[in-house]
Write a protein that holds these residues in place. Structure first.
Motif, PDB file in Angstrom:
ATOM      1  N   LEU A   1       0.820  -1.210   0.000  1.00  0.00           N
ATOM      2  CA  LEU A   1       0.000   0.000   0.000  1.00  0.00           C
ATOM      3  C   LEU A   1       0.854   1.261   0.000  1.00  0.00           C
ATOM      4  CD1 LEU A   1      -2.777  -1.079   2.539  1.00  0.00           C
ATOM      5  CD2 LEU A   1      -2.915  -1.026   0.048  1.00  0.00           C
ATOM      6  N   LYS A   2       2.005   1.201   0.643  1.00  0.00           N
ATOM      7  CA  LYS A   2       2.876   2.377   0.701  1.00  0.00           C
ATOM      8  C   LYS A   2       3.649   2.608  -0.591  1.00  0.00           C
ATOM      9  CE  LYS A   2       5.214   1.235   4.364  1.00  0.00           C
ATOM     10  NZ  LYS A   2       6.231   1.276   5.453  1.00  0.00           N
ATOM     11  N   ASN A   3       3.937   1.546  -1.335  1.00  0.00           N
ATOM     12  CA  ASN A   3       4.912   1.666  -2.420  1.00  0.00           C
ATOM     13  C   ASN A   3       4.369   1.503  -3.826  1.00  0.00           C
ATOM     14  OD1 ASN A   3       7.696   1.947  -1.031  1.00  0.00           O
ATOM     15  ND2 ASN A   3       6.700   0.320   0.125  1.00  0.00           N
ATOM     16  N   LEU A   4       3.220   0.903  -4.016  1.00  0.00           N
ATOM     17  CA  LEU A   4       2.620   0.873  -5.351  1.00  0.00           C
ATOM     18  C   LEU A   4       1.968   2.220  -5.634  1.00  0.00           C
ATOM     19  CD1 LEU A   4       3.322  -2.113  -5.235  1.00  0.00           C
ATOM     20  CD2 LEU A   4       1.078  -2.624  -6.197  1.00  0.00           C
ATOM     21  N   THR A   5       1.882   2.585  -6.906  1.00  0.00           N
ATOM     22  CA  THR A   5       1.458   3.950  -7.238  1.00  0.00           C
ATOM     23  C   THR A   5       0.305   4.049  -8.228  1.00  0.00           C
ATOM     24  OG1 THR A   5       3.106   4.079  -9.012  1.00  0.00           O
ATOM     25  CG2 THR A   5       3.784   4.845  -6.817  1.00  0.00           C
ATOM     26  N   LYS A   6      -0.155   2.940  -8.778  1.00  0.00           N
ATOM     27  CA  LYS A   6      -1.139   3.016  -9.862  1.00  0.00           C
ATOM     28  C   LYS A   6      -2.587   2.881  -9.370  1.00  0.00           C
ATOM     29  CE  LYS A   6       2.163   1.002 -13.135  1.00  0.00           C
ATOM     30  NZ  LYS A   6       2.427  -0.177 -14.007  1.00  0.00           N
ATOM     31  N   TRP A   7      -2.865   3.426  -8.201  1.00  0.00           N
ATOM     32  CA  TRP A   7      -4.214   3.364  -7.643  1.00  0.00           C
ATOM     33  C   TRP A   7      -5.165   4.209  -8.496  1.00  0.00           C
ATOM     34  CZ3 TRP A   7      -3.858  -0.481  -4.462  1.00  0.00           C
ATOM     35  CH2 TRP A   7      -2.672  -0.680  -3.752  1.00  0.00           C
ATOM     36  N   LYS A   8      -6.377   3.759  -8.636  1.00  0.00           N
ATOM     37  CA  LYS A   8      -7.307   4.403  -9.553  1.00  0.00           C
ATOM     38  C   LYS A   8      -8.620   4.726  -8.844  1.00  0.00           C
ATOM     39  CE  LYS A   8      -9.386   3.673 -14.123  1.00  0.00           C
ATOM     40  NZ  LYS A   8      -9.567   2.690 -15.228  1.00  0.00           N
ATOM     41  N   PRO A   9      -9.022   6.002  -8.791  1.00  0.00           N
ATOM     42  CA  PRO A   9     -10.292   6.361  -8.145  1.00  0.00           C
ATOM     43  C   PRO A   9     -11.488   5.795  -8.913  1.00  0.00           C
ATOM     44  CG  PRO A   9      -8.910   8.293  -8.545  1.00  0.00           C
ATOM     45  CD  PRO A   9      -8.308   7.168  -9.320  1.00  0.00           C
ATOM     46  N   ALA A  10     -12.598   5.712  -8.219  1.00  0.00           N
ATOM     47  CA  ALA A  10     -13.850   5.376  -8.893  1.00  0.00           C
ATOM     48  C   ALA A  10     -14.321   6.601  -9.685  1.00  0.00           C
ATOM     49  CB  ALA A  10     -14.899   4.977  -7.868  1.00  0.00           C
ATOM     50  N   GLU A  11     -15.222   6.381 -10.609  1.00  0.00           N
ATOM     51  CA  GLU A  11     -15.792   7.482 -11.384  1.00  0.00           C
ATOM     52  C   GLU A  11     -17.311   7.383 -11.383  1.00  0.00           C
ATOM     53  OE1 GLU A  11     -14.282   8.396 -15.211  1.00  0.00           O
ATOM     54  OE2 GLU A  11     -12.183   8.033 -14.667  1.00  0.00           O
ATOM     55  N   VAL A  12     -17.933   8.536 -11.164  1.00  0.00           N
ATOM     56  CA  VAL A  12     -19.397   8.639 -11.215  1.00  0.00           C
ATOM     57  C   VAL A  12     -19.755   9.836 -12.082  1.00  0.00           C
ATOM     58  CG1 VAL A  12     -21.508   8.987  -9.880  1.00  0.00           C
ATOM     59  CG2 VAL A  12     -19.656   7.594  -8.933  1.00  0.00           C
ATOM     60  N   LYS A  13     -20.400   9.579 -13.204  1.00  0.00           N
ATOM     61  CA  LYS A  13     -20.815  10.630 -14.142  1.00  0.00           C
ATOM     62  C   LYS A  13     -19.639  11.527 -14.536  1.00  0.00           C
ATOM     63  CE  LYS A  13     -25.591  10.673 -12.490  1.00  0.00           C
ATOM     64  NZ  LYS A  13     -26.697  11.473 -11.913  1.00  0.00           N
ATOM     65  N   GLY A  14     -18.483  10.908 -14.754  1.00  0.00           N
ATOM     66  CA  GLY A  14     -17.307  11.645 -15.195  1.00  0.00           C
ATOM     67  C   GLY A  14     -16.482  12.259 -14.081  1.00  0.00           C
ATOM     68  N   TRP A  15     -16.969  12.180 -12.833  1.00  0.00           N
ATOM     69  CA  TRP A  15     -16.235  12.750 -11.702  1.00  0.00           C
ATOM     70  C   TRP A  15     -15.458  11.647 -10.984  1.00  0.00           C
ATOM     71  CZ3 TRP A  15     -15.930  17.869 -11.005  1.00  0.00           C
ATOM     72  CH2 TRP A  15     -16.925  18.664 -11.600  1.00  0.00           C
TER      73      TRP A  15
END
Length: 241
Positions: free
Chosen positions: A97-111
């Motif tokens: 969790l500290k060292n990987l970097t490609k985390w991706k947020p969720a998206e809702v209606k483009g946000w």
């Protein structure tokens, strides 16, 4: 008028960014390239940095928040006994969790919005046993109610019908709970929150009386926790699912 519109727009943006989803929308992933790419990066990071592989009985499931800014936050685990039994896997998950970097947020209606998720870390399968295309989800045997989903629906209805009638609540909510490694229901909660403390107390008390254990989930031959999201439609007549 223009200033009012701008203020409302900024307020809307602020609310969107503050929102935390209880799970990712369907077909969205918490990691760039999807779950398979996540485990590939986990494997490469652990091997490259020569981490010691854990005992083959150790497994851990971190629960995390990926923020709208693609930052990862660890949700504190209150099950200290489970952490102690799986300390090596727990420590490796924190390193990831500290060292990987490609985390991706969720998206809702483009946000972009924050969302809660989790993954299984079985160190042996992401280290010495690793195979290209590995995805831990493919090895899960899901939790089951012994008599089937319909039987649980009926049991749920029979136990909660009086509560729904007494409080005359209308609308859809979700009951979330986990099936523990022993098959018992643990960590229940309702979302969105119902603003009636007496109802919540009665609801949880009734749920605690539903004692019949489930068949727990397994990763291969290791019992694991599994989150169950149980949608409920509140009405004076009560319609489940």
């Amino acid at each position: 008028m223009k200033n009012v519109f701008i203020a409302l727009f900024l307020a809307f943006v602020s609310v969107c960014h503050a929102q935390i989803l209880d799970e990712y929308p369907e077909k969205q992933s918490f990691y760039e390239g999807g779950t398979v790419n996540f485990y590939k990066d986990v494997h490469e990071y652990l091997v490259k940095n020569r981490f010691k592989e854990c005992d083959e009985k150790e497994i851990y499931q971190p629960r995390i928040i990926i923020t709208d800014k693609a930052e990862v936050k660890f949700i504190k685990d209150a099950d200290t006994a489970n952490i102690a039994r799986n300390k090596c896997a727990y420590d490796l998950s924190k390193e990831i969790l500290k060292n990987l970097t490609k985390w991706k947020p969720a998206e809702v209606k483009g946000w972009k919005v924050g969302a809660i998720t989790e993954f299984i870390l079985y160190p042996k399968d992401v280290m010495s046993n690793y195979q290209p295309g590995y995805n831990a989800a493919r090895f899960i045997i899901h939790a089951k109610y012994p008599e089937g989903v319909k039987a649980f629906d009926t049991l749920f209805h029979d136990n909660f019908m009086t509560i729904f009638a007494d409080y005359q609540l209308n609308g859809k909510v979700n009951l979330e709970f986990y099936i523990g490694k022993d098959g018992n229901i643990v960590n229940p909660r309702i979302f969105p929150e119902v603003d009636n403390r007496k109802f919540i107390n009665d609801f949880m008390r009734t749920l605690s009386r539903m004692k019949k254990p489930w068949m727990p989930a397994f990763y291969k031959d290791l019992p694991i926790l599994e989150r169950i999201s149980f949608p409920v439609n509140f009405s004076v007549t009560f319609t489940e699912r």
